[in-house]
Write an enzyme that holds these catalytic residues in place. Structure first.
Site, PDB file in Angstrom:
ATOM      1  CG  ASN A   1      -1.935  -1.082   1.221  1.00 25.76           C
ATOM      2  OD1 ASN A   1      -2.604  -1.316   0.220  1.00 25.76           O
ATOM      3  ND2 ASN A   1      -2.060  -1.789   2.345  1.00 25.76           N
ATOM      4  CB  CYS A  39      -3.840  -4.912  -5.579  1.00 25.13           C
ATOM      5  SG  CYS A  39      -4.255  -3.367  -6.412  1.00 25.13           S
ATOM      6  N   GLY A  40      -6.708  -6.141  -7.252  1.00 23.29           N
ATOM      7  CA  GLY A  40      -7.246  -6.564  -8.544  1.00 23.29           C
ATOM      8  C   GLY A  40      -6.742  -5.743  -9.711  1.00 23.29           C
ATOM      9  CG  ASN A  41      -7.988  -1.815 -10.690  1.00 21.05           C
ATOM     10  OD1 ASN A  41      -8.597  -2.422 -11.561  1.00 21.05           O
ATOM     11  ND2 ASN A  41      -8.550  -0.876  -9.947  1.00 21.05           N
ATOM     12  CG  ASN A  44      -9.674  -2.267   0.936  1.00 18.59           C
ATOM     13  OD1 ASN A  44      -8.791  -1.432   0.877  1.00 18.59           O
ATOM     14  ND2 ASN A  44      -9.409  -3.570   1.033  1.00 18.59           N
ATOM     15  CD  GLU A  74      -7.653   0.704  -2.911  1.00 18.64           C
ATOM     16  OE1 GLU A  74      -6.984  -0.319  -2.646  1.00 18.64           O
ATOM     17  OE2 GLU A  74      -7.590   1.283  -4.012  1.00 18.64           O
ATOM     18  NE  ARG A  75      -6.308  -3.947   3.997  1.00 22.95           N
ATOM     19  CZ  ARG A  75      -6.002  -5.130   4.510  1.00 22.95           C
ATOM     20  NH1 ARG A  75      -6.088  -5.342   5.806  1.00 22.95           N
ATOM     21  NH2 ARG A  75      -5.630  -6.117   3.725  1.00 22.95           N
ATOM     22  CB  CYS A 114     -10.601  -0.399  -5.343  1.00 22.27           C
ATOM     23  SG  CYS A 114     -10.190  -1.786  -4.261  1.00 22.27           S
ATOM     24  CB  THR A 166     -10.159  -6.496  -4.327  1.00 22.88           C
ATOM     25  OG1 THR A 166      -9.629  -5.299  -3.746  1.00 22.88           O
ATOM     26  CG2 THR A 166      -9.026  -7.408  -4.766  1.00 22.88           C
TER      27      THR A 166
END
Length: 272
Positions: free
Chosen positions: A72, A81-83, A185, A203-204, A212, A214
């Site tokens: 992060n 992290c999906g992206n 998140n 997002e945390r 985001c 996910t």
């Protein structure tokens, strides 16, 4: 130290090639890289390292040559992290570390299969979402209830009536620390039509981001749940564009653009 800058629907990342696990990438170094005024700027760092050289994920080496070591913006470790994994896959192909087509990427949440051509959108198998009940958040003094969805990382996806465009997400939304001891998140969602939603996310470890991955899947899960469904394809509009989420009985898929925009050298990171 070489770097590449990339983004997926403006969720942006600093990519650090470290094929042989030579770097000691500290939390302070990550925060400096992600600083938007004094550094390169990004929502996080994607370190590219051989899976077999990383003890925490070495058991995935037979299914994925490369590990996405995601951090992060504040330097903290993240599971998934999906992206980021879509941008990571684009980098692997662009740099010749992987061929276009389908392959696995190791993450702290397990191997994720990605599919991409030389150009165009990148699709990732995000795994089966886990719905763990409901919880609540507080934003701008208002309490909203939402769905507790785990995508390898924790999400609270709240379908609300208040326009998400008017929310102030500069501060961390309140949440139940008994439910989310490691942070969460938070997605705030408006329904646009039967298969389209708009979403903003805090997002945390990064604050509000323009997308985001996910979180987009968690958003689709929450929208489907509210409609009494569990499968289907959803368009999720984020500040940085639109991604597509497909839910089936076994897994979920995230599709959208992944773009590399710059490369260069960063001389100071090893001094931090």
């Amino acid at each position: 130290m070489r770097f590449v800058k990339g983004h997926g629907t403006e969720n942006d990342f600093v990519i650090i090639p470290d094929r042989d696990a030579a770097l000691d990438l500290t939390a302070a170094a990550v925060a400096a890289l992600c600083d938007r005024r004094a550094g390169i700027g990004g929502d996080g760092v994607l370190r590219v390292v051989r899976t077999k050289l990383c003890p925490e994920v070495a058991d995935q080496a037979g299914r994925a040559e490369w590990f996405m070591d995601y951090r992060n913006a504040d330097g903290s470790l993240a599971e998934m992290c999906g992206n980021g994994v879509r941008v990571f896959a684009r980098y692997l192909v662009a740099s010749g570390l992987a061929a276009p087509g389908e392959f696995g990427v190791a993450t702290r949440a397990g191997v994720r299969r990605v599919r991409l051509a030389a150009e165009g959108d990148v699709t990732v198998d995000m795994g089966r979402p886990r719905v763990l009940g409901e919880s609540r958040t507080t934003v701008n003094g208002r309490e909203y209830r939402g769905l507790n969805v785990n995508m390898g990382n924790p999400h609270l996806a709240c379908l609300i009536d208040d326009p998400v465009a008017g929310l102030d997400l500069t501060a961390q939304p309140g949440f139940d620390r008994d439910v989310y001891p490691d942070g969460v998140n938070v997605e705030l969602i408006n329904r646009v039509d039967d298969r389209t939603v708009s979403m903003r996310v805090h997002e945390r470890g990064s604050g509000e981001t323009r997308s985001c991955g996910t979180g987009a899947v968690a958003t689709a899960v929450a929208a489907a749940h509210a409609a009494g469904e569990s499968t289907g394809t959803w368009a999720v509009r984020v500040l940085g564009g639109t991604v597509t989420v497909t839910l089936d009985e076994e897994t979920s898929y995230l599709s959208g653009p992944a773009v590399l925009v710059a490369s260069g050298e960063w001389p100071a990171v090893l001094d931090l």
